[in-house]
Motif scaffolding. Structure first.
Motif, PDB file in Angstrom:
ATOM      1  N   SER A 213      -0.306  71.712  20.024  1.00 29.84           N
ATOM      2  CA  SER A 213       0.646  70.651  19.677  1.00 29.84           C
ATOM      3  C   SER A 213       1.964  71.227  19.165  1.00 29.84           C
ATOM      4  N   GLU A 214       1.945  72.456  18.639  1.00 33.37           N
ATOM      5  CA  GLU A 214       3.170  73.094  18.162  1.00 33.37           C
ATOM      6  C   GLU A 214       4.205  73.244  19.278  1.00 33.37           C
TER       7      GLU A 214
ATOM      8  N   ASN B  62      10.150  75.723  22.164  1.00 27.80           N
ATOM      9  CA  ASN B  62       9.176  75.936  21.099  1.00 27.80           C
ATOM     10  C   ASN B  62       8.402  77.230  21.280  1.00 27.80           C
TER      11      ASN B  62
ATOM     12  N   PHE C 103       4.915  71.160  21.546  1.00 31.28           N
ATOM     13  CA  PHE C 103       5.496  69.883  21.960  1.00 31.28           C
ATOM     14  C   PHE C 103       6.168  69.142  20.808  1.00 31.28           C
ATOM     15  N   GLN C 104       6.435  69.850  19.713  1.00 32.30           N
ATOM     16  CA  GLN C 104       7.139  69.256  18.586  1.00 32.30           C
ATOM     17  C   GLN C 104       8.609  69.047  18.942  1.00 32.30           C
ATOM     18  N   PRO C 105       9.247  68.045  18.315  1.00 27.73           N
ATOM     19  CA  PRO C 105      10.686  67.850  18.565  1.00 27.73           C
ATOM     20  C   PRO C 105      11.460  69.116  18.192  1.00 27.73           C
TER      21      PRO C 105
ATOM     22  N   ARG D 296      11.396  71.320  26.019  1.00 27.37           N
ATOM     23  CA  ARG D 296      10.827  71.356  24.673  1.00 27.37           C
ATOM     24  C   ARG D 296       9.769  72.452  24.575  1.00 27.37           C
TER      25      ARG D 296
ATOM     26  N   ASP E 161      -1.641  75.961  17.180  1.00 27.50           N
ATOM     27  CA  ASP E 161      -2.234  74.823  17.874  1.00 27.50           C
ATOM     28  C   ASP E 161      -1.307  74.430  19.025  1.00 27.50           C
TER      29      ASP E 161
ATOM     30  N   THR F 292      10.164  67.552  28.655  1.00 23.69           N
ATOM     31  CA  THR F 292       8.967  68.176  28.097  1.00 23.69           C
ATOM     32  C   THR F 292       8.963  69.665  28.404  1.00 23.69           C
TER      33      THR F 292
END
Length: 78
Positions: free
Chosen positions: A72-73, A12, A75-77, A8, A70, A5
């Motif tokens: 969540s961006e 990102n 933690f995207q693959p 990632r 956001d 994590t």
């Protein structure tokens, strides 16, 4: 949070930072530097990269705010 994590998140953040800077360059705006994310962003990213600590939510929120994405961006693959 596990090691993958962290990697990632770092990948990102750096990818989004590069994308934002390409967009800003087209509009003749100054680049966003890592220190604009956080005065200690280089140190924080180093510590995450080497799995020495985990990011806290306020740091991630601040980065998302500066990069205008956001959370969540991050933690995207990859």
């Amino acid at each position: 949070m596990e090691r993958n994590t962290n990697f990632r998140l770092i990948a990102n953040v750096e990818r989004i930072l590069q994308e934002r800077n390409r967009e800003r360059e087209k509009e003749n705006l100054p680049k966003i530097r890592k220190k604009d994310l956080d005065s200690r962003a280089n140190d924080t990213l180093y510590r995450l990269r080497h799995n020495l600590n985990y990011p806290n939510l306020s740091t991630i929120m601040r980065w998302a705010n500066v990069l205008d994405v956001d959370i969540s961006e991050f933690f995207q693959p990859i």
